[in-house]
Design a protein around this motif. Structure first.
Motif, PDB file in Angstrom:
ATOM      1  N   CYS A  25       0.832  -1.207   0.000  1.00  0.00           N
ATOM      2  CA  CYS A  25       0.000   0.000   0.000  1.00  0.00           C
ATOM      3  C   CYS A  25       0.866   1.256   0.000  1.00  0.00           C
ATOM      4  N   SER A  26       0.363   2.287  -0.625  1.00  0.00           N
ATOM      5  CA  SER A  26       1.070   3.569  -0.616  1.00  0.00           C
ATOM      6  C   SER A  26       0.728   4.389   0.613  1.00  0.00           C
ATOM      7  N   ALA A  39       4.767   2.727   3.705  1.00  0.00           N
ATOM      8  CA  ALA A  39       3.556   3.469   3.359  1.00  0.00           C
ATOM      9  C   ALA A  39       3.488   4.765   4.165  1.00  0.00           C
TER      10      ALA A  39
END
Length: 306
Positions: free
Chosen positions: A63-64, A98
């Protein structure tokens, strides 16, 4: 940067964040302890104990952004709820790389004179304010060390769709729609900033994806302050309903209830917010992000949905 996002929490902010991200086509997962299904098209849902850093890290892999939109169901359990959860968020952000986008509030500032802005120190003396201040201080320390990337967005008391019992104004609306008197905390005639929950979600996403915005606090663009009486009256008017009587809860009643009702005892520590002007200066976020708050009339109409 990937376009995958982990939203932890399915309350009003988490739902709005997930909906905004899904609407633009992002890969979105909502994580809750119970696996709550938000019903938002295109959003995945997982069951995760977010206070378990290993479980949270696994959910956030690839995930960012990790969005901390969690909130305890019981307002009286912050001492038990937040420390392990906050630590897990920091650990997962460091392990995955993230961005950690934190949904904050104004409690860390404590009582203030004049409008609140990002340059004020976190000077609260009540335990809730100190706890939230420590959460951001811990995140800032790791950010400054280059170990994580973090940002916190702070809004005032929420109004808007889905806030319900989580808002001082919106919890009054179901009864007021039936013509019942509204009883408010503190004074009904002091100007107060009310933040649209949708605008909180909008800023949270924008700040998380702007490298130049990281490492600091941003206050959510918020409509001009109104009194509690004005807010309730204007929400009713937005759906064509007449005003109701708005009365402050008598101090003696509030004080007595604090001895027997745990949530009232918690609210008593924060009653300063309702006895004097409580106003947000959101100029920094408006300037940096070019973002204006949702028009107040629209906010009122969505606040009337029960």
């Amino acid at each position: 940067m990937t376009d995958r996002h982990l939203v932890v929490g399915a309350g009003p902010v988490g739902r709005h964040v997930a909906q905004l991200l899904a609407a633009r086509g992002s890969d979105v997962t909502v994580a809750t302890r119970s696996g709550t299904d938000t019903g938002i098209t295109g959003v995945a849902h997982v069951t995760v104990d977010a206070s378990d850093v290993d479980a949270l890290t696994a959910a956030a892999e690839g995930c960012s952004v990790i969005y901390n939109c969690a909130n305890p169901a019981d307002y009286t359990t912050w001492k038990e709820f937040w420390p392990p959860l906050a630590a897990a968020f920091l650990g997962a952000a460091e392990r995955t790389g993230a961005v950690l986008a934190i949904t904050g509030n104004l409690y860390p500032y404590g009582p203030v004179e004049g409008p609140m802005h990002e340059g004020l120190p976190d000077a609260a003396t009540d335990y809730k304010g100190k706890l939230r201040a420590k959460m951001w201080a811990d995140a800032t320390a790791l950010h400054d060390q280059g170990r994580i990337r973090a940002v916190e967005v702070r809004g005032s008391d929420y109004v808007g769709l889905g806030v319900g019992d989580n808002g001082h104004v919106t919890r009054q609306i179901p009864g007021a729609l039936k013509g019942k008197r509204a009883w408010v905390i503190g004074r009904k005639d002091q100007p107060h900033s009310f933040t649209d929950v949708l605008d909180t979600a909008r800023l949270l996403i924008a700040a998380a994806e702007d490298e130049s915005a990281l490492g600091r606090i941003w206050l959510v663009p918020t409509n001009r302050p109104v009194t509690q009486e004005e807010a309730i009256t204007q929400v009713l008017a937005s759906v064509g309903r007449p005003a109701v009587k708005v009365s402050p809860t008598p101090r003696a009643v509030f004080a007595a209830a604090s001895w027997f009702v745990p949530i009232v005892r918690e609210l008593k520590q924060l009653s300063y917010q309702w006895t004097a002007p409580y106003i947000v200066d959101d100029s920094a976020a408006r300037t940096h992000f070019g973002m204006e708050p949702t028009p107040w009339d629209e906010v009122c109409r969505r606040s009337a949905v029960v």
